[in-house]
Design a protein around this motif. Structure first.
Motif, PDB file in Angstrom:
ATOM      1  N   GLN A  16      49.379  59.373  58.794  1.00 44.94           N
ATOM      2  CA  GLN A  16      50.623  59.450  58.038  1.00 44.94           C
ATOM      3  C   GLN A  16      50.661  60.723  57.199  1.00 44.94           C
ATOM      4  N   GLY A  17      51.846  61.111  56.781  1.00 45.75           N
ATOM      5  CA  GLY A  17      51.997  62.235  55.867  1.00 45.75           C
ATOM      6  C   GLY A  17      52.249  63.553  56.573  1.00 45.75           C
ATOM      7  N   PHE A  18      52.317  64.595  55.757  1.00 44.67           N
ATOM      8  CA  PHE A  18      52.569  65.954  56.228  1.00 44.67           C
ATOM      9  C   PHE A  18      51.583  66.893  55.558  1.00 44.67           C
ATOM     10  N   ARG A  31      51.364  65.866  51.603  1.00 45.10           N
ATOM     11  CA  ARG A  31      52.456  65.161  50.928  1.00 45.10           C
ATOM     12  C   ARG A  31      52.938  64.065  51.870  1.00 45.10           C
ATOM     13  N   PHE A  32      53.688  63.140  51.338  1.00 51.34           N
ATOM     14  CA  PHE A  32      54.161  62.028  52.161  1.00 51.34           C
ATOM     15  C   PHE A  32      55.656  62.109  52.436  1.00 51.34           C
ATOM     16  N   SER A  33      56.235  63.241  52.102  1.00 51.47           N
ATOM     17  CA  SER A  33      57.620  63.525  52.448  1.00 51.47           C
ATOM     18  C   SER A  33      57.718  65.026  52.676  1.00 51.47           C
ATOM     19  N   GLU A  34      58.450  65.423  53.704  1.00 54.83           N
ATOM     20  CA  GLU A  34      58.642  66.856  53.957  1.00 54.83           C
ATOM     21  C   GLU A  34      59.339  67.536  52.794  1.00 54.83           C
ATOM     22  N   ASP A  35      60.134  66.777  52.051  1.00 59.78           N
ATOM     23  CA  ASP A  35      60.923  67.344  50.957  1.00 59.78           C
ATOM     24  C   ASP A  35      60.128  67.546  49.674  1.00 59.78           C
ATOM     25  N   SER A  36      58.896  67.086  49.619  1.00 54.22           N
ATOM     26  CA  SER A  36      58.146  67.139  48.363  1.00 54.22           C
ATOM     27  C   SER A  36      57.237  68.356  48.236  1.00 54.22           C
ATOM     28  N   PRO A  48      53.413  67.351  60.630  1.00 54.40           N
ATOM     29  CA  PRO A  48      52.942  65.960  60.493  1.00 54.40           C
ATOM     30  C   PRO A  48      51.418  65.932  60.575  1.00 54.40           C
ATOM     31  N   ARG A  81      46.459  55.661  52.420  1.00 53.38           N
ATOM     32  CA  ARG A  81      47.800  56.259  52.519  1.00 53.38           C
ATOM     33  C   ARG A  81      47.948  57.115  53.763  1.00 53.38           C
TER      34      ARG A  81
END
Length: 110
Positions: A16-18, A31-36, A48, A81
């Motif tokens: 999971q995550g990026f 991070r766990f969102s591309e936007d963060s 990813p 996570r």
């Protein structure tokens, strides 16, 4: 239960995550969102996590599951996570065996 190369590859595909490369610090961050990701992360470096651990080998379609990239993720101590499961831990412990190389194909969901 025996852990196979196929099981290790499947576990890698479940990560999971990026991951993005921070040009300011010269390190990869998760991070766990591309936007963060912040401004110090080049957008084209955001990948990813399940793809980050694979590296293209000499042959065009062959990829290698890189222990050093998995180790970087494990060293973050957020196994749950990231969904780092036991087959990946076994793969890291078995440095006496060569890294797994595999042909990876995009599978379309039905």
């Amino acid at each position: 239960m025996a852990i196979t190369s196929a099981g290790i590859c499947a576990a890698a595909d479940q990560l999971q995550g990026f991951v993005g490369y921070n040009t300011k610090t010269g390190q990869h961050i998760v991070r766990f969102s591309e936007d963060s990701f912040g401004m110090d992360i080049a957008e084209d470096s955001i990948t990813p996590t399940s793809e980050f651990v694979w590296e293209a080998a000499d042959a065009a379609e062959l990829m290698t599951l890189k222990r050093e990239r998995l180790r970087m993720l494990v060293d973050l101590h957020i196994d749950e996570r990231l969904a780092i499961s036991e087959p990946l831990h076994v793969y890291l412990r078995r440095a006496d065996l060569p890294e797994i190389s595999a042909v990876r194909l995009l599978q379309r969901s039905a």
